[in-house]
Scaffold this motif. Sequence first.
Motif, PDB file in Angstrom:
ATOM      1  N   SER A  67       0.820  -1.213   0.000  1.00 60.89           N
ATOM      2  CA  SER A  67       0.000   0.000   0.000  1.00 60.89           C
ATOM      3  C   SER A  67       0.857   1.267   0.000  1.00 60.89           C
ATOM      4  N   PHE A  68       2.125   1.148   0.354  1.00 62.53           N
ATOM      5  CA  PHE A  68       3.018   2.302   0.357  1.00 62.53           C
ATOM      6  C   PHE A  68       3.732   2.486  -0.976  1.00 62.53           C
ATOM      7  N   PHE A  69       3.538   1.560  -1.916  1.00 64.06           N
ATOM      8  CA  PHE A  69       4.287   1.557  -3.166  1.00 64.06           C
ATOM      9  C   PHE A  69       3.431   2.032  -4.338  1.00 64.06           C
ATOM     10  N   GLU A  70       4.115   2.626  -5.326  1.00 61.20           N
ATOM     11  CA  GLU A  70       3.476   3.077  -6.568  1.00 61.20           C
ATOM     12  C   GLU A  70       3.702   2.029  -7.649  1.00 61.20           C
ATOM     13  N   ARG A  71       2.630   1.634  -8.311  1.00 59.40           N
ATOM     14  CA  ARG A  71       2.729   0.649  -9.390  1.00 59.40           C
ATOM     15  C   ARG A  71       2.958   1.297 -10.746  1.00 59.40           C
ATOM     16  N   GLU A  72       2.681   2.577 -10.835  1.00 65.61           N
ATOM     17  CA  GLU A  72       2.932   3.319 -12.065  1.00 65.61           C
ATOM     18  C   GLU A  72       3.222   4.772 -11.708  1.00 65.61           C
ATOM     19  N   MET A  73       3.891   5.456 -12.593  1.00 60.65           N
ATOM     20  CA  MET A  73       4.229   6.856 -12.393  1.00 60.65           C
ATOM     21  C   MET A  73       4.204   7.546 -13.752  1.00 60.65           C
ATOM     22  N   PRO A  74       3.314   8.546 -13.954  1.00 61.34           N
ATOM     23  CA  PRO A  74       2.392   9.033 -12.936  1.00 61.34           C
ATOM     24  C   PRO A  74       1.219   8.085 -12.711  1.00 61.34           C
ATOM     25  N   SER A  75       0.662   8.179 -11.530  1.00 63.07           N
ATOM     26  CA  SER A  75      -0.556   7.462 -11.170  1.00 63.07           C
ATOM     27  C   SER A  75      -1.708   8.465 -11.145  1.00 63.07           C
ATOM     28  N   ALA A  76      -2.905   7.971 -10.898  1.00 62.38           N
ATOM     29  CA  ALA A  76      -4.045   8.892 -10.804  1.00 62.38           C
ATOM     30  C   ALA A  76      -3.824   9.914  -9.699  1.00 62.38           C
ATOM     31  N   ALA A  77      -3.223   9.478  -8.594  1.00 66.31           N
ATOM     32  CA  ALA A  77      -3.026  10.382  -7.460  1.00 66.31           C
ATOM     33  C   ALA A  77      -1.938  11.416  -7.727  1.00 66.31           C
ATOM     34  N   THR A  78      -0.909  11.026  -8.494  1.00 67.74           N
ATOM     35  CA  THR A  78       0.206  11.950  -8.728  1.00 67.74           C
ATOM     36  C   THR A  78       0.086  12.741 -10.025  1.00 67.74           C
ATOM     37  N   GLN A  79      -0.886  12.407 -10.859  1.00 62.20           N
ATOM     38  CA  GLN A  79      -1.038  13.111 -12.136  1.00 62.20           C
ATOM     39  C   GLN A  79      -1.147  14.630 -11.979  1.00 62.20           C
ATOM     40  N   PRO A  80      -1.838  15.137 -10.942  1.00 64.10           N
ATOM     41  CA  PRO A  80      -1.918  16.592 -10.794  1.00 64.10           C
ATOM     42  C   PRO A  80      -0.553  17.272 -10.690  1.00 64.10           C
ATOM     43  N   LEU A  81       0.430  16.596 -10.117  1.00 63.91           N
ATOM     44  CA  LEU A  81       1.772  17.172 -10.002  1.00 63.91           C
ATOM     45  C   LEU A  81       2.404  17.312 -11.382  1.00 63.91           C
ATOM     46  N   PHE A  82       2.223  16.304 -12.232  1.00 66.84           N
ATOM     47  CA  PHE A  82       2.748  16.350 -13.594  1.00 66.84           C
ATOM     48  C   PHE A  82       2.011  17.404 -14.422  1.00 66.84           C
ATOM     49  N   ASP A  83       0.704  17.479 -14.222  1.00 64.10           N
ATOM     50  CA  ASP A  83      -0.082  18.482 -14.950  1.00 64.10           C
ATOM     51  C   ASP A  83       0.349  19.890 -14.568  1.00 64.10           C
ATOM     52  N   LEU A  84       0.612  20.101 -13.273  1.00 61.62           N
ATOM     53  CA  LEU A  84       1.027  21.425 -12.816  1.00 61.62           C
ATOM     54  C   LEU A  84       2.416  21.765 -13.348  1.00 61.62           C
ATOM     55  N   ALA A  85       3.302  20.788 -13.384  1.00 66.00           N
ATOM     56  CA  ALA A  85       4.635  21.021 -13.938  1.00 66.00           C
ATOM     57  C   ALA A  85       4.537  21.495 -15.384  1.00 66.00           C
ATOM     58  N   ARG A  86       3.694  20.837 -16.148  1.00 66.13           N
ATOM     59  CA  ARG A  86       3.511  21.224 -17.549  1.00 66.13           C
ATOM     60  C   ARG A  86       2.888  22.621 -17.654  1.00 66.13           C
ATOM     61  N   GLU A  87       1.911  22.901 -16.801  1.00 65.66           N
ATOM     62  CA  GLU A  87       1.243  24.209 -16.809  1.00 65.66           C
ATOM     63  C   GLU A  87       2.216  25.339 -16.469  1.00 65.66           C
ATOM     64  N   LEU A  88       3.075  25.107 -15.486  1.00 66.12           N
ATOM     65  CA  LEU A  88       3.988  26.148 -15.027  1.00 66.12           C
ATOM     66  C   LEU A  88       5.294  26.172 -15.814  1.00 66.12           C
ATOM     67  N   GLY A  89       5.549  25.112 -16.580  1.00 63.78           N
ATOM     68  CA  GLY A  89       6.823  25.004 -17.277  1.00 63.78           C
ATOM     69  C   GLY A  89       7.973  24.815 -16.311  1.00 63.78           C
ATOM     70  N   MET A  90       7.786  23.875 -15.380  1.00 60.43           N
ATOM     71  CA  MET A  90       8.736  23.696 -14.284  1.00 60.43           C
ATOM     72  C   MET A  90       9.004  22.220 -14.057  1.00 60.43           C
ATOM     73  N   GLY A  91      10.258  21.860 -13.864  1.00 58.49           N
ATOM     74  CA  GLY A  91      10.616  20.468 -13.629  1.00 58.49           C
ATOM     75  C   GLY A  91      10.624  20.115 -12.154  1.00 58.49           C
ATOM     76  N   PHE A  92      10.753  18.800 -11.866  1.00 62.60           N
ATOM     77  CA  PHE A  92      10.864  18.380 -10.471  1.00 62.60           C
ATOM     78  C   PHE A  92      11.581  17.038 -10.346  1.00 62.60           C
ATOM     79  N   TYR A  93      12.106  16.823  -9.134  1.00 63.00           N
ATOM     80  CA  TYR A  93      12.671  15.538  -8.692  1.00 63.00           C
ATOM     81  C   TYR A  93      11.737  15.026  -7.609  1.00 63.00           C
ATOM     82  N   LEU A  94      11.404  13.723  -7.680  1.00 65.26           N
ATOM     83  CA  LEU A  94      10.476  13.140  -6.716  1.00 65.26           C
ATOM     84  C   LEU A  94      10.956  11.767  -6.296  1.00 65.26           C
ATOM     85  N   GLY A  95      11.006  11.532  -4.986  1.00 67.28           N
ATOM     86  CA  GLY A  95      11.329  10.207  -4.465  1.00 67.28           C
ATOM     87  C   GLY A  95      10.070   9.472  -4.050  1.00 67.28           C
ATOM     88  N   TYR A  96      10.023   8.148  -4.315  1.00 70.82           N
ATOM     89  CA  TYR A  96       8.839   7.357  -3.973  1.00 70.82           C
ATOM     90  C   TYR A  96       9.212   5.884  -3.914  1.00 70.82           C
TER      91      TYR A  96
END
Length: 321
Positions: A67-96
Amino acid sequence: MSRFVNVALGQLGPIQRTDSRQQVVSRLCALMREAHALGAHLIVFPELALTTFFPRWYIEDEEDINSFFEREMPSAATQPLFDLARELGMGFYLGYAELAQEQGKAVRYNTSIIVNRQGEIIGKYRKVHLPGHAEHEPWRRFQHLEKRYFTPGNHFGVTPAFGGIFGMAICNDRRWAETYRAMGLQGVEMVLIGYNTPVHNAPAPQHDDLSLFQNQLSMQAGAYQNGTWVVGVAKAGLEEGVDSIGGSCIVAPSGEVVARCITKGDEVAIARCDLDFCAIYKRTTFNFDLHRRPEAYGLLVERKGETLAADGTAVGVLNAP
């Protein structure tokens, strides 16, 4: 012409076990928006940034562990972070925590990714230096079971990103000279590191008062000795009764700290990093081709741009998207 990257520390305060992915992603998005308002091109988040630090518990139920692990990236829960990155034109590093399928078998990794300003994953890294222990040790006030829950990664790579050469590491990796050197031999110009580090070291409590000092020391040494920027970002504060250090900072190739967080909560700090500043060290004091003597060390050999361990295992290879 100098190559500047505005880099933000995206430090997180505690994440409790009951906090949902959606709640955490909302916090990450808030940090990203704040960093963007300050002019950041890239924000760096901590290790295992989507959940509480679950290796502190001995868990036997496989479903509970997964339950603590991600089976895909992006997932439904993390997609908003990717969408915001694209909207703002900003990159990120994420640990999971990553649950991968390899040859029909589930394999667990402590993973990080780097995402470009278009919201695309361009590099993935799996933690090499797993600390802690593999079996339940009841004498500890809390566990550190990374060796139980994760399979170690097997290389340090670099990724062309943000106009330079970027590398990734995770937490305990930052303490090992080989981490930085493997990427330094590939010309790395910025190393991104997320971490979760408790104040209390159960096997060596005499180190507790040195936790912050040694955290910064290891990153400063790695930066200076390899002529690279190093960005270290914590998940900090009192999480499920365990106090973790903060100390998120950005270190220049000179070894100087140029930005840092000052709290143990959600916080943004930013620095304008000149990637061309690396060359001052790579071409002089730490000109590997001119001054380094790998034939005298006996531990590593080099071949066709790769760094190989004595057994021939690659520890430095291109980390292609």
